[in-house]
Enzyme design. Structure first.
Site, PDB file in Angstrom:
ATOM      1  N   CYS A   1      41.661  36.010  44.358  1.00  0.00           N
ATOM      2  CA  CYS A   1      41.449  35.791  42.931  1.00  0.00           C
ATOM      3  C   CYS A   1      40.735  37.009  42.370  1.00  0.00           C
ATOM      4  O   CYS A   1      40.254  37.859  43.113  1.00  0.00           O
ATOM      5  CB  CYS A   1      40.602  34.538  42.702  1.00  0.00           C
TER       6      CYS A   1
ATOM      7  N   CYS B   1      38.357  42.225  41.330  1.00  0.00           N
ATOM      8  CA  CYS B   1      38.231  42.074  42.785  1.00  0.00           C
ATOM      9  C   CYS B   1      39.507  42.406  43.546  1.00  0.00           C
ATOM     10  O   CYS B   1      39.503  42.399  44.779  1.00  0.00           O
ATOM     11  CB  CYS B   1      37.786  40.658  43.122  1.00  0.00           C
TER      12      CYS B   1
END
Length: 473
Positions: A457, A137
């Protein structure tokens, strides 16, 4: 670790009601804050003999729920649209860029180096090198910081970075046994060999291998991990739904007010022009409470309503040395300053990247939480955000797991994700990082702040944070 966290966090000074107050308070202060432009006079992070690197412009296609208007496209189509939007918005000559870097997670095998295919399709000079990176991500974060590194090293003056994800059509493979048989068939030289291989195929060989958002090292889906993390930090279902509702409500306000200026219109071939994100859907606590747990059943707290959804979209930013940008007549939006990458236990701390990266990047920049005017954190799950906020506000967690003397503290509500986040705007895995950075730059301009902080994250237990400084207006 989970039981230790649960017992300790219950006794730490963070009450469950804090998150609800956090969400509710922000709704009443957002409009006031966005209308109030303040003049800051803090020190600059410019350093002698260190090249200033600037964000000139950032754009993105509308982020759409997978399986909707973009369903018949390919990843490079979206990346090409973002690049063309950047060219149109900046007017930069197509041969004036030195390098192009794109991030993506689930690759289309036909365009494995999607950066190159999209650049050629967008009309960039074929003399411009391009490569693709992947870091879950934070893939486009990695694309941007790679660009920063190339400029800082003197190899380039102008780099386009971006990211793309296309979840409407992901690679679905044959089973391993079926793949082996097909490869052997391709090598078979006689009819007898071919018939023998075909005869060896069993019904079970035809079962496909479906992709999953799961950790290879733990075989656990990210949603399951988010549910466990929320439980470990004592984050309630109500807290998660409150935060998700906050995200959608603020995103809707920002969209209606025309604040999402990075979104470009895109004419989808054979379909309509798309000009806005389609996942922003403010609901009510009553409606959200009706949804069942999505991962840990029947007692989990993570649902479809408080999770980010599968999204198609692409983003692109133009990053230059300040000297080059000014020489070409551009007015940069922001300075890209210090950044860090972190990694930790992918089982019990998979989604705690912001907790670990935020204090590190502040230390590198010589700043404190009080110096930051704008916070933009990636919202994978509402429970993930709330768990990070509780971890950041815990001396015990800082001392036990991070080797720090004290907590870093939590971002003030009135500075945090004020234009919505991944829960509402959408989360194309490879493209979100550029959205975060561009949003910080735009919010700093709108709100009159000087410093912004991006944190996210990522799968693998990794994380990223960057400090961004407003360009003098």
């Amino acid at each position: 670790m989970a039981s230790m966290l649960l017992n300790s966090m219950r006794t730490c000074p963070v009450s469950p009601a804090r998150a609800v107050q956090y969400a509710a308070r922000s709704l009443s202060t957002t409009t006031q804050l966005q209308a109030q432009v303040q003049t800051k006079s803090k020190k600059t992070l410019a350093r002698p003999s260190v090249k200033n690197i600037v964000l000139v412009e950032g754009v993105r296609t509308p982020f759409l729920m997978s399986g909707t208007t973009y369903a018949d496209l390919m990843p490079h189509d979206l990346a090409r649209a973002a690049l063309q939007g950047l060219l149109h918005k900046t007017g930069i000559p197509k041969d004036a860029v030195d390098y192009i870097i794109y991030g993506t997670v689930i690759q289309e095998v036909k365009t494995s180096n999607v950066a190159r295919e999209a650049a050629l399709g967008a009309g960039f000079s074929d003399k411009i090198p391009a490569h693709t990176v992947t870091m879950a991500c934070i893939s486009s974060n990695q694309a941007m910081t790679s660009a920063v590194g190339m400029i800082a090293a003197g190899q380039c003056d102008a780099v386009v970075a971006g990211g793309v994800e296309f979840m409407s059509d992901v690679p679905i493979r044959h089973s391993r046994k079926m793949r082996k048989t097909m490869l052997s068939l391709n090598k078979a030289k006689t009819l007898g060999q071919r018939l023998g291989l075909i005869g060896s195929i069993r019904l079970a060989h035809l079962a496909p291998e479906l992709p999953a958002v799961a950790e290879f090292s733990t075989a656990e889906t990210m949603g399951h991990s988010a549910d466990r993390l929320a439980a470990a930090f004592g984050v309630s279902r109500v807290e998660q739904d409150e935060f998700a509702l906050r995200s959608h409500t603020l995103a809707k306000k920002a969209q209606d007010a025309g604040l999402l200026k990075d979104v470009i219109s895109f004419k989808v071939p054979g379909r309509d022009i798309v000009s806005k994100d389609n996942g922003i859907r403010p609901s009510s606590m009553e409606q959200m409470a009706k949804l069942k747990p999505a991962f840990i059943k029947p007692h989990g707290t993570v649902t479809a309503a408080n999770s980010s959804f599968l999204t198609d979209g692409a983003s692109a930013v133009l990053i230059m040395s300040e000297e080059k940008a000014l020489a070409m007549g551009y007015k940069p939006k922001a300075y890209l300053r210090d950044f860090v990458y972190v990694s930790q236990d992918p089982k019990d701390q998979l989604l705690l990247g912001p907790t670990y990266s935020t204090p590190k990047v502040l230390e590198r920049a010589g700043l404190t939480m009080d110096d930051i005017d704008v916070f933009e954190f990636h919202e994978a799950f509402a429970g993930q955000i709330m768990a990070n906020l509780k971890a950041m506000d815990s001396d015990w967690f800082a001392q036990t797991y991070m080797g720090r003397k004290s907590k870093v503290g939590t971002p003030p509500t009135e500075k945090f994700n004020l234009w919505g986040g991944s829960l509402s705007l959408g989360h194309p895995f490879g493209a979100t990082g550029c959205r975060l950075v561009t949003t910080v730059a735009h919010r700093l301009q709108k709100e009159g702040g000087q410093y912004g902080l991006v944190a996210a994250c990522a799968a693998g237990g990794q994380g990223h944070a960057m400090v961004i400084e407003a360009y003098p207006q």
